[in-house]
Design a protein around this motif. Structure first.
Motif, mmCIF file in Angstrom:
data_model
loop_
_atom_site.group_PDB
_atom_site.id
_atom_site.type_symbol
_atom_site.label_atom_id
_atom_site.label_comp_id
_atom_site.label_asym_id
_atom_site.label_seq_id
_atom_site.Cartn_x
_atom_site.Cartn_y
_atom_site.Cartn_z
ATOM 1 N N ALA A 145 -33.624 11.440 29.435
ATOM 2 C CA ALA A 145 -34.931 11.308 28.779
ATOM 3 C C ALA A 145 -35.552 12.692 28.597
ATOM 4 O O ALA A 145 -35.560 13.511 29.526
ATOM 5 C CB ALA A 145 -35.857 10.426 29.607
ATOM 6 N N ASP A 146 -36.068 12.933 27.419
ATOM 7 C CA ASP A 146 -36.774 14.185 27.130
ATOM 8 C C ASP A 146 -38.117 13.839 26.499
ATOM 9 O O ASP A 146 -38.174 13.163 25.458
ATOM 10 C CB ASP A 146 -35.962 15.066 26.184
ATOM 11 N N VAL A 147 -39.197 14.279 27.145
ATOM 12 C CA VAL A 147 -40.553 14.040 26.641
ATOM 13 C C VAL A 147 -41.174 15.393 26.313
ATOM 14 O O VAL A 147 -41.284 16.266 27.183
ATOM 15 C CB VAL A 147 -41.412 13.296 27.677
ATOM 16 N N SER A 148 -41.602 15.570 25.061
ATOM 17 C CA SER A 148 -42.143 16.864 24.624
ATOM 18 C C SER A 148 -43.233 16.639 23.602
ATOM 19 O O SER A 148 -43.443 15.527 23.097
ATOM 20 C CB SER A 148 -41.026 17.737 24.041
ATOM 21 N N ASN A 149 -43.938 17.707 23.292
ATOM 22 C CA ASN A 149 -44.987 17.625 22.283
ATOM 23 C C ASN A 149 -44.362 17.434 20.905
ATOM 24 O O ASN A 149 -43.286 17.949 20.602
ATOM 25 C CB ASN A 149 -45.837 18.894 22.291
ATOM 26 N N GLY A 150 -45.063 16.732 20.087
ATOM 27 C CA GLY A 150 -44.569 16.456 18.744
ATOM 28 C C GLY A 150 -45.089 15.129 18.251
ATOM 29 O O GLY A 150 -45.978 14.519 18.850
ATOM 30 N N LEU A 151 -44.505 14.662 17.169
ATOM 31 C CA LEU A 151 -44.906 13.363 16.635
ATOM 32 C C LEU A 151 -44.628 12.270 17.666
ATOM 33 O O LEU A 151 -43.574 12.270 18.313
ATOM 34 C CB LEU A 151 -44.145 13.064 15.342
ATOM 35 N N PRO A 152 -45.562 11.328 17.868
ATOM 36 C CA PRO A 152 -45.387 10.275 18.884
ATOM 37 C C PRO A 152 -44.331 9.246 18.465
ATOM 38 O O PRO A 152 -44.639 8.242 17.813
ATOM 39 C CB PRO A 152 -46.776 9.647 18.975
ATOM 40 N N VAL A 153 -43.081 9.517 18.815
ATOM 41 C CA VAL A 153 -41.982 8.592 18.507
ATOM 42 C C VAL A 153 -41.204 8.297 19.785
ATOM 43 O O VAL A 153 -41.244 9.067 20.755
ATOM 44 C CB VAL A 153 -41.022 9.182 17.454
ATOM 45 N N PHE A 154 -40.537 7.167 19.782
ATOM 46 C CA PHE A 154 -39.648 6.794 20.894
ATOM 47 C C PHE A 154 -38.278 6.597 20.264
ATOM 48 O O PHE A 154 -37.976 5.540 19.712
ATOM 49 C CB PHE A 154 -40.143 5.510 21.565
ATOM 50 N N HIS A 155 -37.453 7.625 20.355
ATOM 51 C CA HIS A 155 -36.171 7.636 19.654
ATOM 52 C C HIS A 155 -35.024 7.502 20.658
ATOM 53 O O HIS A 155 -34.989 8.213 21.661
ATOM 54 C CB HIS A 155 -36.028 8.935 18.860
ATOM 55 N N MET A 156 -34.073 6.572 20.377
ATOM 56 C CA MET A 156 -32.936 6.340 21.267
ATOM 57 C C MET A 156 -31.634 6.576 20.522
ATOM 58 O O MET A 156 -31.461 6.108 19.390
ATOM 59 C CB MET A 156 -32.971 4.911 21.832
ATOM 60 N N VAL A 157 -30.727 7.312 21.163
ATOM 61 C CA VAL A 157 -29.423 7.604 20.571
ATOM 62 C C VAL A 157 -28.339 7.349 21.620
ATOM 63 O O VAL A 157 -28.610 7.205 22.805
ATOM 64 C CB VAL A 157 -29.341 9.068 20.083
ATOM 65 N N GLY A 158 -27.071 7.310 21.135
ATOM 66 C CA GLY A 158 -25.953 7.138 22.074
ATOM 67 C C GLY A 158 -25.061 5.958 21.773
ATOM 68 O O GLY A 158 -24.551 5.323 22.696
ATOM 69 N N TYR A 159 -24.845 5.637 20.454
ATOM 70 C CA TYR A 159 -23.948 4.544 20.051
ATOM 71 C C TYR A 159 -24.413 3.232 20.680
ATOM 72 O O TYR A 159 -23.732 2.638 21.513
ATOM 73 C CB TYR A 159 -22.519 4.877 20.470
ATOM 74 N N LEU A 160 -25.604 2.782 20.256
ATOM 75 C CA LEU A 160 -26.278 1.656 20.886
ATOM 76 C C LEU A 160 -26.151 0.378 20.058
ATOM 77 O O LEU A 160 -26.241 0.405 18.830
ATOM 78 C CB LEU A 160 -27.766 1.984 21.071
ATOM 79 N N ALA A 161 -25.986 -0.738 20.763
ATOM 80 C CA ALA A 161 -26.056 -2.044 20.117
ATOM 81 C C ALA A 161 -27.521 -2.386 19.866
ATOM 82 O O ALA A 161 -28.429 -1.761 20.412
ATOM 83 C CB ALA A 161 -25.403 -3.103 21.005
ATOM 84 N N SER A 162 -27.768 -3.403 19.065
ATOM 85 C CA SER A 162 -29.145 -3.721 18.662
ATOM 86 C C SER A 162 -30.023 -4.065 19.855
ATOM 87 O O SER A 162 -31.195 -3.675 19.902
ATOM 88 C CB SER A 162 -29.134 -4.880 17.663
ATOM 89 N N GLU A 163 -29.468 -4.788 20.855
ATOM 90 C CA GLU A 163 -30.287 -5.166 22.007
ATOM 91 C C GLU A 163 -30.686 -3.961 22.851
ATOM 92 O O GLU A 163 -31.723 -3.984 23.523
ATOM 93 C CB GLU A 163 -29.564 -6.202 22.884
ATOM 94 N N VAL A 164 -29.871 -2.893 22.818
ATOM 95 C CA VAL A 164 -30.230 -1.676 23.552
ATOM 96 C C VAL A 164 -31.290 -0.896 22.779
ATOM 97 O O VAL A 164 -32.223 -0.330 23.369
ATOM 98 C CB VAL A 164 -28.989 -0.790 23.800
ATOM 99 N N LYS A 165 -31.190 -0.864 21.448
ATOM 100 C CA LYS A 165 -32.193 -0.187 20.641
ATOM 101 C C LYS A 165 -33.569 -0.813 20.844
ATOM 102 O O LYS A 165 -34.597 -0.133 20.824
ATOM 103 C CB LYS A 165 -31.809 -0.242 19.162
#
Length: 511
Positions: free
Chosen positions: A23-43
């Motif tokens: 997890a990386d939390v930093s200043n910027g646009l307020p988004v919650f972005h997930m990566v890593g070859y994820l299935a829909s239920e994980v997204k």
């Protein structure tokens, strides 16, 4: 701290893969972005985690949040990553110190209120964590008893996200979880038919005892109402108890399928799987888009019962040939090969013809073509993998009204356990447990024949056109019969009885 890593895990078939939740939390646009070859239920976990964190009383500032689940080459499925994602985010936000989550595996699904819900596959995951020298595991409260089956592992059961964070902050030692897998655990009582209630059928009773004592495959042929299905139920009542190692093997399979009892997770009784003839190949051997164990794996270390055998599709029966020989099933997909254990005892039952009365020509209404087509659904290669084939005759009125009961299952089970213990001692230090697993040099050593016995088998081999596979299976059955007789060496008497169980299929199939 704006970056954190939490260790979690997922099951791929029955294998366990560790997943690092970054997890990386930093200043910027307020988004919650997930990566890593994820299935829909994980997204979808992003929305669950954000809402759960807020509803648990923690601040979630409007910042740019990026979640990576590595390795990126592995497809992530299921909702079990919710809790580790939430912990990783809160650690990155400074709610926790990174040192608090070191050497800790976290897994669990979350509700929008922050509650932690149970997930399947906890037992193999915690067992793998122990192998990788992970010190403690945080799991859902409902999975705590199952996870505690793994000895020498600190297991923490949590009910919600707030309780998880409080424990990680304080580091206080949780209340010790009772090891539900202890020997003193009370077993759930199950009711099986008793051999004492089986009318007549002494030959069937004897064949069933031999089959269970050596772990051999058994085929019952006879008219409707002759007690074939009841015999299979009786077999479930004479199966020997499982060792701790075997219990853990079976429980891991049922854990991945989400079929363990929450209060008594350790499976101590050998499985007995009664499969309906409408079952598909995938249901029997496993598979699907996401490969999962099938009925043959759920019957691991136990019994797979196929009633009305010719009613199964021929293609379904043929896929059993490889597992019956190799005691495992391998399912290949473009993205990998999955191996599921399948060391089971096959018990099958069938009528001799569509009406069930053949070879009684006075009662049978089937034409020769119908009988041939019906029996033709069972191939010779499949029959070669059957160790004992026994005929269940029509039950006479005298047998039905006889007051004296036959030998009870409890007495038969004592003999079966004695023979299984004998085999365990004989094969100690080897990779086999039962006579049915004898192969190669071990088969020659423990099934050695004298001069007379050798001549008898040579004559039978030529007269009945036996295959190499059926020849070896006869020797294994004879070895079990000798064990039941308390004899060190196989005699002509033992071989004669073992050969007798191969002659029934010759009677019906004539090949």
């Amino acid at each position: 701290m704006s970056f954190s890593t939490v260790v979690s895990a997922a099951t791929e078939g029955l294998a366990v893969e560790f997943v690092h939740v970054e997890a990386d939390v930093s200043n910027g646009l307020p988004v919650f972005h997930m990566v890593g070859y994820l299935a829909s239920e994980v997204k979808e976990a992003g929305e669950r985690v954000r809402t759960a964190i807020k509803n648990s009383g923690f601040d979630f500032p409007a910042k740019r949040t990026v979640i990576n689940l590595s390795p990126a080459t592995m497809r992530k499925r299921g909702a079990s990553f919710d809790l580790p994602i939430a912990v990783a985010v809160l650690t990155a936000l400074g709610e926790l110190s990174g040192s608090r989550i070191q050497n800790t595996l976290i897994i669990g699904e979350m509700g929008l209120d922050g509650s932690v819900r149970k997930v399947p596959g906890i037992l193999p995951i915690v067992a793998e964590a122990k192998e990788r020298e992970v010190r403690r595991c945080i799991v859902p409260e409902e999975n705590k008893a199952e996870a505690a089956l793994v000895s020498e592992m600190q297991v923490i059961g949590v009910k919600d996200l707030k309780e998880t964070i409080e424990f990680l902050k304080s580091g206080s030692k949780p209340q010790k979880v009772q090891q539900t897998g202890s020997v003193q655990e009370r077993e759930t009582e199950e009711s099986f038919p008793d051999f004492g209630d089986l009318c007549g059928q002494k030959n069937v009773r004897r064949a069933a005892e031999i089959a269970v004592a050596g772990g051999h495959n058994l085929l019952l042929i006879g008219p409707p109402g002759s007690g074939k299905t009841m015999t299979a139920g009786c077999i479930a009542g004479i199966l020997p108890p499982m060792s701790t190692e075997e219990s853990m093997e079976v429980t891991k399979i049922y854990s991945v399928m989400g079929m363990v009892n929450e209060k008594q997770p350790l499976i101590r009784k050998r499985p007995f799987r009664n499969v309906h003839h409408t079952a598909t190949r995938a249901a029997l051997i496993g598979g699907g888009m996401i490969p999962r164990p099938g009925e043959i794996s759920l019957a691991h270390q136990g019994v797979l019962f196929l009633d009305e055998l010719p009613e199964f599709k021929k293609g379904v029966l043929e896929v059993l040939r490889q597992p019956l020989e190799q005691h495992c099933i391998r399912i290949t997909r473009n993205y990998g090969t999955y191996t599921f254990p399948a060391d089971f005892m096959l018990v099958a039952a069938m009528n001799p013809c569509p009406c069930g009365c053949y070879p009684n020509l006075e009662r049978c209404t089937c034409t020769p073509a119908q009988i041939q087509a019906y029996l033709g659904k069972i191939s010779q290669p499949f029959l070669d993998r059957i160790d004992l084939c026994v005929e269940a005759g029509r039950v006479d009125y005298e047998n039905l009204t006889e007051q004296k009961k036959g030998e009870a299952s409890a007495e038969i089970r004592m003999r079966v356990c004695r023979v299984r213990n004998l085999q365990k001692e004989r094969y100690e230090g080897k990779k086999i447990r039962r006579n049915t697993q004898l192969e190669g040099e071990l088969l020659k050593k423990y099934c050695a024949l004298g001069t007379k016995e050798e001549a008898m088998m040579r004559q039978a081999f030529e007269r009945f056109s036996l295959t190499a596979r059926s020849y070896h299976r006869i020797l294994r059955v004879a070895r079990t019969i000798a064990d039941l007789d308390g004899r060190e060496k196989i005699s002509e008497e033992h071989l004669s009885e073992a050969l007798g169980y191969r002659m029934v299929d010759k009677k019906y199939w004539g090949r």
